[in-house]
Enzyme design. Structure first.
Site, PDB file in Angstrom:
ATOM      1  N   ASP A   1      37.973  13.642  57.584  1.00 21.68           N
ATOM      2  CA  ASP A   1      37.019  14.604  56.614  1.00 21.68           C
ATOM      3  C   ASP A   1      35.411  14.501  57.230  1.00 21.68           C
ATOM      4  OD1 ASP A   1      39.573  15.260  55.266  1.00 21.68           O
ATOM      5  OD2 ASP A   1      39.652  12.967  54.456  1.00 21.68           O
TER       6      ASP A   1
ATOM      7  N   LYS B   1      34.950  17.853  61.705  1.00 19.71           N
ATOM      8  CA  LYS B   1      35.041  17.861  63.095  1.00 19.71           C
ATOM      9  C   LYS B   1      35.176  19.809  62.766  1.00 19.71           C
ATOM     10  CE  LYS B   1      38.934  15.215  62.584  1.00 19.71           C
ATOM     11  NZ  LYS B   1      37.748  14.899  60.837  1.00 19.71           N
TER      12      LYS B   1
ATOM     13  N   VAL C   1      33.378  22.215  61.288  1.00 12.96           N
ATOM     14  CA  VAL C   1      32.053  22.977  61.316  1.00 12.96           C
ATOM     15  C   VAL C   1      31.643  22.433  63.053  1.00 12.96           C
ATOM     16  CG1 VAL C   1      30.119  22.584  60.419  1.00 12.96           C
ATOM     17  CG2 VAL C   1      31.657  22.302  59.186  1.00 12.96           C
TER      18      VAL C   1
ATOM     19  N   GLY D   1      43.468  19.339  58.958  1.00 15.10           N
ATOM     20  CA  GLY D   1      42.536  20.016  57.367  1.00 15.10           C
ATOM     21  C   GLY D   1      41.416  20.072  57.971  1.00 15.10           C
ATOM     22  N   HIS D   2      41.134  21.406  58.910  1.00 18.41           N
ATOM     23  CA  HIS D   2      39.317  21.782  59.512  1.00 18.41           C
ATOM     24  C   HIS D   2      38.528  22.454  58.371  1.00 18.41           C
ATOM     25  CE1 HIS D   2      40.137  18.744  63.080  1.00 18.41           C
ATOM     26  NE2 HIS D   2      40.499  18.453  62.056  1.00 18.41           N
TER      27      HIS D   2
ATOM     28  N   CYS E   1      26.341  16.364  55.705  1.00 19.28           N
ATOM     29  CA  CYS E   1      26.466  16.499  54.344  1.00 19.28           C
ATOM     30  C   CYS E   1      25.424  15.054  53.948  1.00 19.28           C
ATOM     31  CB  CYS E   1      27.624  15.429  53.812  1.00 19.28           C
ATOM     32  SG  CYS E   1      29.023  16.646  53.760  1.00 19.28           S
ATOM     33  N   ILE E   2      24.062  15.391  54.545  1.00 21.14           N
ATOM     34  CA  ILE E   2      22.504  14.613  54.142  1.00 21.14           C
ATOM     35  C   ILE E   2      22.686  15.828  52.757  1.00 21.14           C
ATOM     36  CG2 ILE E   2      20.315  13.766  55.209  1.00 21.14           C
ATOM     37  CD1 ILE E   2      20.864  14.060  57.901  1.00 21.14           C
TER      38      ILE E   2
END
Length: 378
Positions: free
Chosen positions: A5, A8, A10, A34-35, A329-330
């Site tokens: 999660d 990968k 993206v 689930g990408h 996700c920064i």
């Protein structure tokens, strides 16, 4: 680098947009993945049975290390077609096929449920194929053979339930009346979608770039993760380099090690930073949650020791390959805390935080849900 999660899908989409004539190679895991890929034009999809480069019209190759699900292939293909995508799917003849019986056993195995499962039969399929009850992608194209092998798989699970005793008699009865009519229709549909291709044929096709899309995080690796909360798969680059080496391909590869800017784990098992959950912002597009059979989606501050361990695990196989980190996700962080040697530390800002957690010479960052915001940091 962690438990999955971590972007990968993206990043596979990003590489597919930057490289000429690529193919996406799935080298571990299978249909349980689930990408998530989101495009600025509004297109959104969670890829499981097709590579995450499909929005870019990049073909997918499922290797023999992977499982395939005819039902999932048929349904996802139709969903992508409705989105205007006509995805190409190549499959190694020796890729493992998941059946309704594998799925049934997966979600009715009490020990498996305690350890954690996505619930789509991946682990059960791999375990079955380790014995004599093998079912391969090539068998889909020989209907008589396939039907007899499918009945043998049914017998395999009959025997397993018989060995487990009377407490499972209701489940055994349900197994007996489990219908496969729709599954066989899905097999027929999948046969028209899949093109069988050996590794040798794949590398002779003329693709200029090979994007190996990992299926799960390194800390879930069956050889390096903490048992029993692991996957039945090698999640390092081991399988990717094995494919390259046995086909005489140059191994001057770049390995991208992905992590969020915080630690996550979806499902059961130890997580080093669980005592330090993270309050997130800008996460409206999060596709992980408490729904499904995996259980709770947990967060914690990033642990640099776990990142170093992941790099060490992969160093056993990656050799002299160029190593790059991708930190995503920064934009979801409200502070820049991290763990180091068990101590909670706080960086004064974004740049100082990146300097502490960046463990490779070359680092990319992403501050959005899609690949359009990926940037080179150093």
């Amino acid at each position: 680098m962690g438990y999955g999660d971590e972007g990968k899908g993206v990043f596979t989409d990003y590489l597919s947009s930057k490289l000429s004539y690529p193919v996406v190679i799935r080298f571990n895991g299978g249909h349980q993945c689930g990408h998530t890929v989101k495009h600025a034009d509004g297109r959104f999809h969670v890829f499981s049975n097709f590579g995450a480069g499909s929005f870019r019209n990049t073909p997918t190759f499922f290797s023999r290390f992977c499982t395939i699900d005819p039902t999932g292939i048929a349904r996802e293909f139709n969903a992508l077609r409705r989105s205007g995508i006509n995805p190409a799917l190549f499959v190694d003849p020796l890729a493992m096929v998941t059946t309704p019986f594998d799925k049934f056993y997966n979600v009715n195995n009490r020990a498996n449920l305690v350890h954690g499962t996505v619930g789509v039969g991946f682990g059960a399929t791999v375990e079955r194929n380790e014995g004599p009850y093998k079912l391969y992608a090539q068998d889909l194209f020989f209907p008589t053979i396939f039907r007899h092998k499918l009945e043998a798989v049914h017998d395999y699970y009959r025997t397993k339930y018989k060995a487990r005793g009377l407490e499972t008699c209701i489940e055994a009865l349900e197994l007996e009346i489990l219908r496969t009519d729709q599954f066989m229709r899905d097999v027929d549909a999948a046969r028209g979608i899949i093109r069988l291709l050996t590794e040798k044929q794949l590398f002779a096709t003329g693709f200029e770039n090979h994007i190996f899309e990992g299926g799960q995080g390194i800390l879930l690796d069956m050889d390096f993760g903490i048992f029993p909360n692991v996957t039945r798969s090698n999640t390092t680059s081991k399988n990717a380099f094995e494919i390259l080496n046995r086909n005489g391909q140059p191994t001057n590869a770049a390995v991208y090690y992905l992590t969020r800017a915080y630690q996550t784990r979806h499902g059961n098992g130890w997580m080093s930073a669980e005592k330090y959950p993270v309050a997130l912002i800008n996460n409206a597009h999060e596709t992980n949650g408490p729904h499904g059979r995996q259980g709770e989606f947990r967060t914690g501050i990033l642990d640099t020791d776990m990142l170093r361990y992941a790099l060490q695990c992969d160093a056993n196989f990656a050799g002299d390959a160029e190593r790059q980190m991708v930190i995503s996700c920064i934009d979801q962080l409200t502070s820049y805390q991290y763990l180091s040697a068990g101590n909670v530390l706080t960086a004064p800002g974004r740049e100082a935080f990146l300097k502490q957690i960046a463990l490779c010479d070359r680092v990319l960052t992403n501050e959005g849900p899609g690949s359009d915001t990926i940037r080179l940091w150093r």
